[in-house]
Design a protein around this motif. Sequence first.
Motif, PDB file in Angstrom:
ATOM      1  N   ALA A 104       0.811  -1.221   0.000  1.00 13.65           N
ATOM      2  CA  ALA A 104       0.000   0.000   0.000  1.00 13.65           C
ATOM      3  C   ALA A 104       0.842   1.269   0.000  1.00 13.65           C
ATOM      4  O   ALA A 104       0.398   2.307  -0.474  1.00 13.65           O
ATOM      5  N   ALA A 105       2.061   1.216   0.519  1.00  9.37           N
ATOM      6  CA  ALA A 105       2.882   2.425   0.636  1.00  9.37           C
ATOM      7  C   ALA A 105       3.994   2.404  -0.415  1.00  9.37           C
ATOM      8  O   ALA A 105       3.747   2.114  -1.584  1.00  9.37           O
ATOM      9  N   ALA A 106       5.224   2.702  -0.002  1.00  8.11           N
ATOM     10  CA  ALA A 106       6.324   2.847  -0.956  1.00  8.11           C
ATOM     11  C   ALA A 106       6.571   1.579  -1.764  1.00  8.11           C
ATOM     12  O   ALA A 106       6.990   1.642  -2.924  1.00  8.11           O
ATOM     13  N   SER A 107       6.294   0.410  -1.181  1.00 11.20           N
ATOM     14  CA  SER A 107       6.542  -0.846  -1.893  1.00 11.20           C
ATOM     15  C   SER A 107       5.652  -1.006  -3.117  1.00 11.20           C
ATOM     16  O   SER A 107       5.926  -1.861  -3.966  1.00 11.20           O
ATOM     17  N   GLY A 108       4.600  -0.220  -3.219  1.00 14.29           N
ATOM     18  CA  GLY A 108       3.744  -0.292  -4.398  1.00 14.29           C
ATOM     19  C   GLY A 108       3.939   0.847  -5.358  1.00 14.29           C
ATOM     20  O   GLY A 108       3.340   0.868  -6.438  1.00 14.29           O
ATOM     21  N   LYS A 109       4.797   1.812  -4.994  1.00 17.29           N
ATOM     22  CA  LYS A 109       4.929   3.014  -5.824  1.00 17.29           C
ATOM     23  C   LYS A 109       6.376   3.393  -6.120  1.00 17.29           C
ATOM     24  O   LYS A 109       6.626   4.418  -6.737  1.00 17.29           O
ATOM     25  N   ALA A 110       7.319   2.589  -5.665  1.00 15.15           N
ATOM     26  CA  ALA A 110       8.733   2.908  -5.887  1.00 15.15           C
ATOM     27  C   ALA A 110       9.125   2.683  -7.343  1.00 15.15           C
ATOM     28  O   ALA A 110       8.353   2.136  -8.135  1.00 15.15           O
ATOM     29  N   GLY A 111      10.332   3.098  -7.684  1.00 15.10           N
ATOM     30  CA  GLY A 111      10.796   2.951  -9.063  1.00 15.10           C
ATOM     31  C   GLY A 111      11.152   1.525  -9.430  1.00 15.10           C
ATOM     32  O   GLY A 111      11.171   1.168 -10.606  1.00 15.10           O
ATOM     33  N   GLY A 112      11.468   0.694  -8.434  1.00 21.54           N
ATOM     34  CA  GLY A 112      11.798  -0.697  -8.714  1.00 21.54           C
ATOM     35  C   GLY A 112      13.101  -0.886  -9.464  1.00 21.54           C
ATOM     36  O   GLY A 112      13.295  -1.902 -10.139  1.00 21.54           O
ATOM     37  N   PHE A 113      14.028   0.068  -9.326  1.00 21.49           N
ATOM     38  CA  PHE A 113      15.284   0.000 -10.078  1.00 21.49           C
ATOM     39  C   PHE A 113      16.251  -0.953  -9.394  1.00 21.49           C
ATOM     40  O   PHE A 113      16.359  -0.983  -8.155  1.00 21.49           O
ATOM     41  N   LEU A 114      16.969  -1.746 -10.195  1.00 20.47           N
ATOM     42  CA  LEU A 114      17.927  -2.729  -9.691  1.00 20.47           C
ATOM     43  C   LEU A 114      19.285  -2.521 -10.346  1.00 20.47           C
ATOM     44  O   LEU A 114      19.369  -2.310 -11.555  1.00 20.47           O
ATOM     45  N   ALA A 115      20.333  -2.554  -9.532  1.00 25.36           N
ATOM     46  CA  ALA A 115      21.695  -2.410 -10.056  1.00 25.36           C
ATOM     47  C   ALA A 115      22.582  -3.497  -9.467  1.00 25.36           C
ATOM     48  O   ALA A 115      22.532  -3.762  -8.264  1.00 25.36           O
ATOM     49  N   PHE A 116      23.379  -4.133 -10.302  1.00 28.82           N
ATOM     50  CA  PHE A 116      24.183  -5.272  -9.875  1.00 28.82           C
ATOM     51  C   PHE A 116      25.385  -4.858  -9.023  1.00 28.82           C
ATOM     52  O   PHE A 116      25.622  -5.419  -7.954  1.00 28.82           O
ATOM     53  N   ASP A 117      26.143  -3.875  -9.482  1.00 29.02           N
ATOM     54  CA  ASP A 117      27.427  -3.595  -8.844  1.00 29.02           C
ATOM     55  C   ASP A 117      27.592  -2.158  -8.359  1.00 29.02           C
ATOM     56  O   ASP A 117      28.696  -1.717  -8.072  1.00 29.02           O
ATOM     57  N   TRP A 118      26.528  -1.424  -8.222  1.00 29.07           N
ATOM     58  CA  TRP A 118      26.640  -0.027  -7.835  1.00 29.07           C
ATOM     59  C   TRP A 118      27.078   0.148  -6.381  1.00 29.07           C
ATOM     60  O   TRP A 118      27.508   1.232  -5.999  1.00 29.07           O
ATOM     61  N   GLY A 157      27.720  -4.231  -0.483  1.00 28.65           N
ATOM     62  CA  GLY A 157      28.032  -4.639  -1.847  1.00 28.65           C
ATOM     63  C   GLY A 157      27.643  -6.072  -2.162  1.00 28.65           C
ATOM     64  O   GLY A 157      26.915  -6.329  -3.135  1.00 28.65           O
ATOM     65  N   PRO A 158      28.082  -7.051  -1.365  1.00 34.95           N
ATOM     66  CA  PRO A 158      27.700  -8.450  -1.635  1.00 34.95           C
ATOM     67  C   PRO A 158      26.196  -8.668  -1.550  1.00 34.95           C
ATOM     68  O   PRO A 158      25.638  -9.447  -2.323  1.00 34.95           O
ATOM     69  N   LEU A 159      25.536  -7.967  -0.627  1.00 37.54           N
ATOM     70  CA  LEU A 159      24.081  -8.101  -0.491  1.00 37.54           C
ATOM     71  C   LEU A 159      23.380  -7.584  -1.742  1.00 37.54           C
ATOM     72  O   LEU A 159      22.417  -8.189  -2.229  1.00 37.54           O
ATOM     73  N   ALA A 160      23.852  -6.450  -2.280  1.00 31.95           N
ATOM     74  CA  ALA A 160      23.245  -5.881  -3.482  1.00 31.95           C
ATOM     75  C   ALA A 160      23.399  -6.816  -4.676  1.00 31.95           C
ATOM     76  O   ALA A 160      22.462  -6.989  -5.470  1.00 31.95           O
ATOM     77  N   ARG A 161      24.564  -7.427  -4.809  1.00 27.90           N
ATOM     78  CA  ARG A 161      24.773  -8.372  -5.913  1.00 27.90           C
ATOM     79  C   ARG A 161      23.848  -9.581  -5.782  1.00 27.90           C
ATOM     80  O   ARG A 161      23.247 -10.037  -6.761  1.00 27.90           O
ATOM     81  N   HIS A 162      23.745 -10.091  -4.561  1.00 32.25           N
ATOM     82  CA  HIS A 162      22.879 -11.249  -4.328  1.00 32.25           C
ATOM     83  C   HIS A 162      21.420 -10.875  -4.588  1.00 32.25           C
ATOM     84  O   HIS A 162      20.664 -11.661  -5.176  1.00 32.25           O
ATOM     85  N   SER A 163      21.007  -9.682  -4.177  1.00 37.67           N
ATOM     86  CA  SER A 163      19.644  -9.225  -4.396  1.00 37.67           C
ATOM     87  C   SER A 163      19.333  -9.134  -5.889  1.00 37.67           C
ATOM     88  O   SER A 163      18.248  -9.522  -6.336  1.00 37.67           O
ATOM     89  N   TYR A 164      20.274  -8.617  -6.653  1.00 39.61           N
ATOM     90  CA  TYR A 164      20.075  -8.484  -8.091  1.00 39.61           C
ATOM     91  C   TYR A 164      19.822  -9.848  -8.733  1.00 39.61           C
ATOM     92  O   TYR A 164      18.908 -10.007  -9.558  1.00 39.61           O
ATOM     93  N   MET A 165      20.612 -10.842  -8.344  1.00 41.39           N
ATOM     94  CA  MET A 165      20.448 -12.176  -8.899  1.00 41.39           C
ATOM     95  C   MET A 165      19.143 -12.823  -8.430  1.00 41.39           C
ATOM     96  O   MET A 165      18.502 -13.562  -9.186  1.00 41.39           O
ATOM     97  N   LEU A 166      18.745 -12.538  -7.189  1.00 41.78           N
ATOM     98  CA  LEU A 166      17.485 -13.084  -6.683  1.00 41.78           C
ATOM     99  C   LEU A 166      16.295 -12.574  -7.491  1.00 41.78           C
ATOM    100  O   LEU A 166      15.358 -13.318  -7.781  1.00 41.78           O
ATOM    101  N   HIS A 167      16.319 -11.288  -7.851  1.00 37.82           N
ATOM    102  CA  HIS A 167      15.222 -10.735  -8.650  1.00 37.82           C
ATOM    103  C   HIS A 167      15.145 -11.424 -10.018  1.00 37.82           C
ATOM    104  O   HIS A 167      14.045 -11.667 -10.531  1.00 37.82           O
ATOM    105  N   ALA A 168      16.299 -11.731 -10.603  1.00 37.71           N
ATOM    106  CA  ALA A 168      16.302 -12.443 -11.886  1.00 37.71           C
ATOM    107  C   ALA A 168      15.718 -13.845 -11.712  1.00 37.71           C
ATOM    108  O   ALA A 168      14.979 -14.332 -12.577  1.00 37.71           O
ATOM    109  N   GLU A 169      16.018 -14.492 -10.581  1.00 43.77           N
ATOM    110  CA  GLU A 169      15.456 -15.817 -10.316  1.00 43.77           C
ATOM    111  C   GLU A 169      13.945 -15.747 -10.118  1.00 43.77           C
ATOM    112  O   GLU A 169      13.201 -16.613 -10.588  1.00 43.77           O
TER     113      GLU A 169
END
Length: 307
Positions: free
Chosen positions: A87-101, A108-120
């Motif tokens: 209902a809040a930000a989780s439904g209206k955010a940009g949803g942008f994903l970056a692998f190595d930013w 850093g390792p968490l962001a990389r893992h998150s990026y791959m999880l979204h692809a899965e």
Amino acid sequence: MQLSVGVRGTTACSKPAHWSAIRHLRRSCSKLPRRVQLYTSAMAAHTAATDKRVVICGGGIIGAATAYYLAQLGVAATVVEREAVAAAASGKAGGFLAFDWNDGSPVGPLARHSYMLHAELAKTFGRETIGYREVDTIKVTGQAVPSRSAGRTSRRSTQLPDWLDGNITACSRLGSKANTAQVHPQKLTTALMNAAQQQVGAKVVIGTVAGITTDSSGAVTSVKVSTSSTSLQQSPHAQSTTTERIASEQEYPADAVVLAMGPWTGLAQAWLPTAPCTSGQKYHSIVLKGDVSDTAVFPSYKTADGR
């Protein structure tokens, strides 16, 4: 639950009535090959996990993802959400994903893992279901054109998408389809929650967290939830109907509580003094429906005098 202990075609089954029976089974298997022992331990841990009563406070992306991955372990969590899922930000955010930013930072390792999880997850649910797509990403700087330059045209960068116009003074590439992507946050959050409900019977309770109770050792024991319902009452002397909000409070037993209330998580300090101090920043979000290109743009703007 049935506990299976097996290796390469050999299976032994028992139905322990409680956790002590599982411990006894593990002791009795101590002379088995190590592979069997590890499998037995994993199954025993899985049985213990499925018995856990988990209450998740918050139905945004964190709450929904926690419920989903707990469901993979067989845990049916109870999610308490004040309004609606995403209902809040989780439904209206940009949803942008970056692998190595975030490389070089603690996350850093968490962001990389998150990026791959979204692809899965895109493979699991389907790209269209969660609005997943790879994108090219650029940064542009726009500047208002001074009145004396109104008739001039600036040199256009080849990296600019066709739909982007205006006086662009700078353009640089930040990412490509190999390392940046986008997901529809509301679709993803909803898909995660629906899957948790369908797989193990996770429950969503619409209400407000009113308190968290603990025992003498400080361990959580339950979550108090305030809910309200609408009652329509017909007046006996007039052709009119009145609406009345009926408030009630219910207590949900819990062995573990997950705080995922976004900027409202700080409210938990009233019930749990050791809870982290959490606050939020307010941003404006404009959500437009329609066909968009596969280019994500990070803009900055300067006024005509360079400010």
